[in-house]
Design an enzyme around this catalytic site. Sequence first.
Site, PDB file in Angstrom:
ATOM      1  N   GLU A   1      -6.540 -36.835 -27.824  1.00 55.44           N
ATOM      2  CA  GLU A   1      -7.294 -35.630 -27.451  1.00 55.44           C
ATOM      3  C   GLU A   1      -7.444 -34.663 -28.626  1.00 55.44           C
ATOM      4  OE1 GLU A   1      -5.461 -33.997 -23.907  1.00 55.44           O
ATOM      5  OE2 GLU A   1      -6.197 -35.661 -22.685  1.00 55.44           O
TER       6      GLU A   1
ATOM      7  N   GLU B   1      -8.077 -41.674 -19.216  1.00 57.30           N
ATOM      8  CA  GLU B   1      -7.236 -40.921 -18.286  1.00 57.30           C
ATOM      9  C   GLU B   1      -8.047 -40.459 -17.097  1.00 57.30           C
ATOM     10  OE1 GLU B   1      -4.868 -37.815 -20.003  1.00 57.30           O
ATOM     11  OE2 GLU B   1      -4.014 -39.150 -21.525  1.00 57.30           O
TER      12      GLU B   1
END
Length: 787
Positions: free
Chosen positions: A179, A251
């Site tokens: 991320e 995710e």
Amino acid sequence: MASRHTLCLLVLAAAGVAGASTVAYDDRALVIDGQRRIILSGAIHYPRSTPEMWPDLINKAKRGGLNTIETYVFWNGHEPRRRQYNFKGNYDIVRFFREIHTAGMYAILRIGPYVCAEWNYGGLPAWLRDIPGMQFRLHNEPFEREMETFTTLIVNKMKEASMFAGQGGPIILAQIENEYGDIMAQLNNNRSASQYIHWCADMANKQKVGVPWIMCQQNHDLPHNVINTCNGFYCHDWYPNRTGIPKMWTENWIGWFKKWGLPDFHRTTEDSAFAVAMFFQKRGSVMNYYMYHGGTNFSRTTGGPYLTTSYDYDAPLDEYGNIRQPKYGHLKNLHNVLLSMETTLVHGEYNESSYGENITVTKYTYGDSSVCFVSNQLHDRDVNVTLGGTHLVPAWSVSILPDCKTVAFNTAKIKTPASVMVMRPSTAEEPEALNWSWMPEKLRPFMTDDCGSFRKNQLLEQITTSGDQSDYLWYMTSLEHKGEGTYTLYVNTTGHELCAFVNGELVGQKHSTNSDYAFQLESLAKLHSGKNYISLLSGTVGLTNYGALFELVPAGIVGGPVKLVGPNGTAIDLTKNSWSYATGLDGEHRQIHLDKPGNNWRGHNEGIVPVYRPFTWYKTSFDAPAGEEAVVVDLLGLNKGAAWVNGNSLGRYWPSYAAAEMDGCHVCDYRREFNAAGDESDLQCLTGCGEPSQRFYHVPRSFLRRDGEPNTLILFEEAGGDPTRAAFRTVAVATTACASPGAEVCGEHGVIAGVDVVRGSCGAYYEGGCETKAALQTFTAACVGRE
Ligand SMILES: *[C@@H]1O[C@H](CO)[C@@H](O)[C@H](O)[C@H]1NC(C)=O
Ligand SMILES: *[C@@H]1O[C@H](CO)[C@@H](O)[C@H](O)[C@H]1NC(C)=O
Ligand SMILES: *[C@@H]1O[C@H](CO)[C@@H](O)[C@H](O)[C@H]1NC(C)=O
Ligand SMILES: *[C@@H]1O[C@H](CO)[C@@H](O)[C@H](O)[C@H]1NC(C)=O
Ligand SMILES: *[C@@H]1O[C@H](CO)[C@@H](O)[C@H](O)[C@H]1NC(C)=O
Ligand SMILES: *[C@@H]1O[C@H](CO)[C@@H](O)[C@H](O)[C@H]1NC(C)=O
Ligand SMILES: *[C@@H]1O[C@H](CO)[C@@H](O)[C@H](O)[C@H]1NC(C)=O
Ligand SMILES: *[C@@H]1O[C@H](CO)[C@@H](O)[C@H](O)[C@H]1NC(C)=O
Ligand SMILES: CC(=O)N[C@H]1CO[C@H](CO)[C@@H](O)[C@@H]1O
């Protein structure tokens, strides 16, 4: 039709386990051994369960229709001190991947090694800070050298064990960083950040693992040699920012984590299935649930800032590894439908057409087979869609028609009965009260400023000072005073908790709230004539794990100020006094939790233990509850501290911290975009408001002695509580109602309308029937009309 698909799946599964595999990709899918595949994956973090639990968790994931297991790698768990490694017990990562291999599943290795994960410091070891010139996650030699050393170590371990697909192992994808795109945005695309992320990609590719490297949430400035993937509650409207790479969702947030002071988050089964179906409707081909099993365990180092010890996450497998229905079963049905259409989905020509605002029909055509998805993204309106017949598609749902004529699955129509968790006394009778003994934490050495390990005329940041070797740091000082005086002591701290002692007496105790870590402690301070001592004990509850430059987020009494203010306004500023420092508590240094001989436990068998006494150790012995069900210890009555069973950490406990009362506890409608990260007014489907954020603490079976030998529970209670109410329980899972496929037994608002007995196939997990009429009558009497 059905049998042909079954056969097809068996052949593919066999191909997955046997021999070396090649992993490539194109714009549609991962290409394994020359075949495009749909990847349905679930995250299980190995340190958040025990090795004894792993095979069962992995096999339940497989039975839930997944073909892949994903995990992060936890650097600070594996290298708690520089070059001192831990690959034992629940950190035996190779054993975990072997279990995945044994189960015949694929694996995704997300090394990071920054992992976020609601994990202490995002997985980065605190000792990194001690290296000169260190800047976390930016282009600098000290960080990059350490990151490369650890990444290479993990890759080599996996290679030695032949765990990569090209070696015949299960790993089909590897991840570097995590991320980082969001962090680059926070740093205004700073040049050092850009150089760093390109260095990460090059370093990873140098490792020659033979499988593609991915980077999640790297939508900008994507290095050419990695694949960008999506994380979020939904990823259907996201597309990879490059041609030639498949649409991957690393995710899929199936629920949410919990902090102390917050209630339980729930993502509805309907909406969970909706998000998955939408993703595959819109050309997705690789999807991973975050989490499939969230787990328990947060020892000091495993919990993120202010996180509860439970990381249940509302995942398809609950904290204890039990199947959570209807989520597990409903998603399993969806997985099976998706896998039955695999060939057409990954090869088919794609045609999307609108049937009105937010009504979309997607058709995949391959040879003479075609499959259809019909999605209704309206929040409040069911619609009839004509497609080889008329089909009612409820609001916020997707229908899947594997032949473009008949609906095989609708995301809002749940056919799996719900399950409920029941906490039972550990024996048939109410358990006998536990016999406790106790011991005070030795505070005396810290009640003057003589015993610190060093002094400084400054109030220091806690993590730098303690190296995160303990939650606790002592700040001690002294001052001369003429005559007696009554003051108010003010201490400003950046969190997370603080205890103040004046001349050996506890005068104040305060902690942060989940949204605001910095606070001011205010307490009465009586000074006498001569030398007076002030001792401040600062405690952390997990370190920050997210954000640009998160290593600079301070903890403890950084700079204070610390002052005494008299009623007449006279102020004594202690901020620049000579402060003496000591890390950790005496009981931690003596490892009282290991119950070594020689400790002076008091009160055993006398029935007298002090209650509501801060800084107290408690000990009791207990018999392991019979059976195989998960064991928990109910710590209601205790305040805040840490617990161990037979020397194994159960994590921090804090049952006195009740979850806030929030509007979202009283409303739950799946027909809307789910958002747990949003502002409070947006939250729904919460439970446990006004109750302890966490009352039950998991005791894995492998921590217990089985042969009738006694087990030891040790508590360190720092704030003052009552251990005499603590009790062991087992966790049973009961089915609330069992509907035959298609039948709608549950009435409005989840009230049980009827009880039926079904043989054989009420959700794939349920087998057998209920033989006697008496049982049915009992259930009917007990259940009908209840929620
Ligand atoms: C990038 O950000 C880091 C951390 O704030 C800073 O040290 C560095 O000077 C910045 N570099 C540039 C080119 O802005
Ligand atoms: C990827 O996104 C960036 C930033 O939005 C843009 O400049 C670039 O053109 C995009 N590349 C592709 C291949 O879409
Ligand atoms: C896509 O589907 C629409 C509606 O069924 C149809 O009109 C159109 O011809 C199709 N396009 C292609 C390229 O098949
Ligand atoms: C359609 O969906 C969009 C995006 O969620 C939303 O903004 C819009 O209000 C919806 N339209 C209707 C008619 O519900
Ligand atoms: C859908 O069609 C059925 C049968 O024609 C009808 O009874 C029902 O009212 C329709 N529902 C909606 C939302 O249009
Ligand atoms: C102000 O109050 C403090 C604390 O009660 C006392 O010690 C001090 O003598 C007082 N000073 C004056 C000037 O009254
Ligand atoms: C100390 O905390 C108080 C109360 O929160 C606040 O008003 C004050 O500004 C803080 N002082 C400093 C120097 O941060
Ligand atoms: C607690 O101690 C009493 C008195 O020694 C004993 O009778 C009782 O069995 C003990 N209970 C447990 C659970 O060990
Ligand atoms: C319940 C559980 O698995 N606890 C573990 C948490 O992590 C610590 C540190 O790795 C272990 O010692 C515990 O056993």
